[in-house]
Design an enzyme around this catalytic site. Structure first.
Site, mmCIF file in Angstrom:
data_model
loop_
_atom_site.group_PDB
_atom_site.id
_atom_site.type_symbol
_atom_site.label_atom_id
_atom_site.label_comp_id
_atom_site.label_asym_id
_atom_site.label_seq_id
_atom_site.Cartn_x
_atom_site.Cartn_y
_atom_site.Cartn_z
ATOM 1 N N GLU A 1 0.840 -1.200 0.000
ATOM 2 C CA GLU A 1 0.000 0.000 0.000
ATOM 3 C C GLU A 1 0.877 1.254 0.000
ATOM 4 O O GLU A 1 0.486 2.298 -0.499
ATOM 5 C CB GLU A 1 -0.944 -0.003 1.206
ATOM 6 C CG GLU A 1 -2.169 0.887 1.016
ATOM 7 C CD GLU A 1 -3.255 0.657 2.043
ATOM 8 O OE1 GLU A 1 -4.292 0.080 1.693
ATOM 9 O OE2 GLU A 1 -3.063 1.057 3.198
ATOM 10 N N HIS B 1 6.901 -27.383 1.850
ATOM 11 C CA HIS B 1 6.042 -28.434 1.297
ATOM 12 C C HIS B 1 4.927 -27.835 0.480
ATOM 13 O O HIS B 1 3.891 -28.465 0.262
ATOM 14 C CB HIS B 1 5.514 -29.298 2.444
ATOM 15 C CG HIS B 1 6.638 -29.836 3.264
ATOM 16 N ND1 HIS B 1 7.328 -30.977 2.907
ATOM 17 C CD2 HIS B 1 7.255 -29.360 4.368
ATOM 18 C CE1 HIS B 1 8.294 -31.189 3.781
ATOM 19 N NE2 HIS B 1 8.285 -30.222 4.678
ATOM 20 N N LYS C 1 -13.162 1.661 -3.684
ATOM 21 C CA LYS C 1 -14.247 1.991 -2.759
ATOM 22 C C LYS C 1 -15.368 2.703 -3.499
ATOM 23 O O LYS C 1 -16.539 2.443 -3.294
ATOM 24 C CB LYS C 1 -13.731 2.907 -1.643
ATOM 25 C CG LYS C 1 -12.906 2.212 -0.580
ATOM 26 C CD LYS C 1 -12.528 3.209 0.486
ATOM 27 C CE LYS C 1 -11.581 2.625 1.503
ATOM 28 N NZ LYS C 1 -11.029 3.624 2.399
HETATM 29 O O1 LIG Z 1 -8.728 2.830 9.641
HETATM 30 P P1 LIG Z 1 -9.673 3.038 8.511
HETATM 31 O O2 LIG Z 1 -9.877 4.484 8.206
HETATM 32 O O3 LIG Z 1 -10.954 2.335 8.739
HETATM 33 O O4 LIG Z 1 -9.040 2.463 7.204
HETATM 34 C C1 LIG Z 1 -8.734 1.101 7.106
HETATM 35 C C2 LIG Z 1 -7.782 0.843 5.967
HETATM 36 O O5 LIG Z 1 -8.348 1.300 4.756
HETATM 37 C C3 LIG Z 1 -7.337 1.895 3.937
HETATM 38 O O6 LIG Z 1 -7.575 3.264 3.904
HETATM 39 C C4 LIG Z 1 -7.402 1.495 2.527
HETATM 40 O O7 LIG Z 1 -7.421 0.138 2.415
HETATM 41 C C5 LIG Z 1 -6.021 1.568 4.629
HETATM 42 O O8 LIG Z 1 -5.010 2.480 4.332
HETATM 43 C C6 LIG Z 1 -6.465 1.585 6.051
HETATM 44 O O9 LIG Z 1 -5.537 0.965 6.903
#
Ligand SMILES: O=P(O)(O)OC[C@H]1O[C@](O)(CO)[C@@H](O)[C@@H]1O
Length: 639
Positions: free
Chosen positions: A418, A447, A552
């Site tokens: 990330e 394995h 998202k």
């Molecule tokens: O802590 P939050 O804001 O719920 O985000 C959870 C996760 O989602 C992300 O924004 C994207 O996957 C990560 O960087 C983060 O750790």
């Protein structure tokens, strides 16, 4: 960070190398020295163009295998990896890094970087060190989001750029210790549990709000903790049901910690709503057992405040999710995983978080030296650059030879991918950077996929994590003359390292004495800094995640379309007689003919869950389907 709309809390309804001239696997174009020599100002001041790796692995020409060489990978003839055992031993001794106080070693001898490479990387590493110094002083190291990057202050608050931040860190740590001590000693207890104390922790969070706590719990939790932790880290209803079912009547003595920096992550909100429903159904008052860890004034924070949850702990703007293990996100769950119901000394009833912080702080200090060979994080970043040509051409396989470190590779996957997996560099050039990380544990993987690593496609380098202490003292025995079970694990690690190297597969080995809060803190800090330094070397912002937002948003679009489909189906299902609709008809009435494939998937998913009925046809031949809703909802609440 995308937020969910609406109220966070439960409603009453449940519905809701170029430098590497020797690297011939990929024929990288050498970058002219003139371009390489440019001085590089640190990124907070803006970067002029400078030496960059080739744009993207995808853009690189592949090695043409001529008919005469087709049977052997080209690197076999040209790699020139040192194989003489005496020379290798010398290289091992020359490069072995040791942190005495931490009992941590880093062996980079099986990464075949050359003196020439080192010389060429030196100025770039110095630039990276300077950037890290500025970052630690409070520079806006995350320019897109206009944020400071302060996870290093968490374990050394006096390094925070001002006293307000220092106090925030110190006060939060105090609050964590007090709360954990009170929970462990049953001063804070659930209102209606026969146990008279909390016996379970249910952590709800995802990504950086779950992976650190999961890794630490697996690494350090005692065998039979009075407070056992489990996790909801997805919006999979069956997974959530499973966790709640496993709690059973102990729901009444479960401390629910909801973790979300943004306070608006849909998966986490859904997990919370599901848990709150379970509480209602069990006649329990969630607010007396709920704890929130989030940024001030987030949706989650507001809900927790308004509903009067048991406690709230802050997440800071300047701490990223994937580097939040030393914030309340990681420290509170750890501090609560009690070893004994007696508190030996303050904040030491659970996993010793102060030791975790000491481990991280000692590692940070070691990583502040500008002498590359004495800086373990820089050595790692250097090895990554060498091994992956600075463009991610090789994957990082992480192999801890210790069951309790199983989740380290998963934790590192987010931290590295990330952070480094970025489309654009800081100058706006498309670079499609990153390093793929995967792994499980040794010798289990021996394995599974080690066969391919040894003999198959050569697209990786390995990081072995070795733990010297096999068992607590006094428990060992020889299962055959002169050999213990742990000797086998040791043998497997050393054997795999050698077997891979003989076949030109490079590796790094990180060795710790034991898996302790201190060594775990040090490992986290080591990799956090290596990622930061590597990001400077490849000129990317390691602290944002724009790509995640696209997924998202697309998910949100699908759910919006589903609501339109439901509305159309509802209308048709309220007719007398009911009017089953074809996919074309639904798409047309939704004014979304281009979305017909998604509409099909929505119908198929709803049908599989008894929420839509197929009047004619079947999902195997989409054109044949006619769908309707089993019930007509006159209130039609779908939009
Ligand atoms: O802590 P939050 O804001 O719920 O985000 C959870 C996760 O989602 C992300 O924004 C994207 O996957 C990560 O960087 C983060 O750790």
């Amino acid at each position: 960070m995308a937020s969910i709309s609406g109220v966070y809390s439960s409603s009453s309804s449940s519905s809701s190398s170029a430098l590497r001239h020797r690297r011939l696997l990929l024929p990288l174009k050498p970058i002219p020295s003139s371009r390489r020599a440019a001085a590089i100002p640190i990124f907070p001041l803006g970067r002029p163009p400078h030496l960059r790796p080739p744009r993207s692995i995808a853009d690189l020409p592949r090695s043409p295998l001529t008919s005469s060489s087709a049977s052997l990978p080209p690197e076999k003839k040209t790699l020139g990896i040192e194989k003489d055992p005496i020379k290798l031993w010398r290289r091992y001794v020359d490069w072995l890094y040791q942190h005495k106080e931490l009992g941590l070693f880093l062996d980079v001898s099986r990464i075949a970087f050359t003196d020439e490479f080192l010389t060429e990387m030196e100025p770039r590493l110095q630039t990276a060190f300077h950037a890290m110094q500025e970052l630690e002083k409070g520079a806006i190291a995350n320019p897109d989001e206009g944020r400071m990057v302060g996870h290093y202050w968490l374990r050394d608050p006096k390094r925070a750029p001002n006293s307000f931040l220092r106090l925030q860190i110190e006060n939060t740590l105090d609050a964590i210790c007090n709360f954990a001590d009170d929970v462990i000693s049953a001063k804070i207890k659930p209102p209606s549990s026969p146990a008279g104390r909390f016996t379970q922790i249910l952590s709800v969070g995802i990504g950086g709000s779950a992976l650190g706590p999961q890794f630490v719990a697996e690494a350090l939790a005692p065998d039979n903790p009075p407070l056992k932790i489990r996790f909801i880290d997805n919006t999979d209803p069956a997974g959530i049901d499973h966790q709640i079912a496993q709690l059973g009547p102990e729901l009444a003595s479960t401390l629910v910690i909801v973790i979300s920096k943004s306070g608006g992550t849909p998966e986490t909100r859904n997990g919370l709503l599901e848990v709150q429903k379970a509480f209602r159904e069990a006649g329990l008052d969630f607010s007396k057992q709920g704890v929130a860890i989030t940024q001030q004034n987030s949706l989650l924070d507001n809900a927790a405040r308004i509903e009067g949850w048991l406690a709230r702990f802050p997440m800071f703007d300047w701490v990223g999710g994937r580097t939040s293990e030393m914030s309340a996100v990681g420290l509170l769950p750890a501090a609560l995983q009690a070893c004994s119901s007696l508190i030996i000394s303050r904040c030491q009833g659970g996993i010793n978080i102060k030791e975790m912080l000491v481990g991280a702080s000692l590692m940070d200090e070691a990583n502040r030296t500008t002498v590359v060979r004495n800086n373990p994080a820089a050595l790692l970043a250097l090895c990554w650059y060498w091994a992956s040509d600075g463009v991610g051409s090789k994957d990082m396989v992480v192999l801890p030879y210790k069951d309790s470190l199983l989740l380290f590779s998963r934790y590192l996957q987010q931290l590295v991918m990330e952070s480094l997996g970025k489309e654009f560099d800081l100058d706006g050039n498309r670079v499609n950077q990153g390093i793929t990380v995967y792994g499980n544990k040794g010798s289990t993987d021996q394995h599974a996929y080690i066969q391919q690593l040894r003999e198959g496609v050569h697209n990786f380098f390995v990081t072995f994590i070795e733990v010297l202490r096999d068992r607590p003292p006094g428990h060992d025995w020889e299962l055959e003359p002169g050999v213990t079970c742990g000797d086998y694990l040791f043998g497997m690690l050393q054997g795999t390292r050698s077997a891979l190297y003989v076949n030109d597969r490079e590796s790094i080995t990180v060795t710790v004495q034991e898996v302790t809060p201190r060594s775990v803190g040090a490992l986290v800090a080591l990799y956090e800094r290596a990622v930061g330094i590597y990001a400077c070397l490849i000129n990317i912002n390691a602290y944002h995640q724009p790509g995640v937002e696209a997924g998202k948003k697309a998910a949100g679009d699908v759910l919006a379309l589903q609501k339109r489909v439901l509305s159309i189906l509802n209308e048709a299902s309220c007719k007398e007689p009911v009017e089953p609709l074809t996919l074309d008809e639904i798409a047309e009435r939704c004014h979304a003919p281009e979305q017909i494939e998604m509409i099909y998937k929505i119908i198929a998913h709803m049908a599989a869950n008894d929420r839509a009925l197929i009047a004619e046809g079947n999902c195997g031949s989409p054109r044949s389907i006619k769908a309707f809703l089993g019930e007509c909802n006159v209130d039609e609440l779908y939009d």
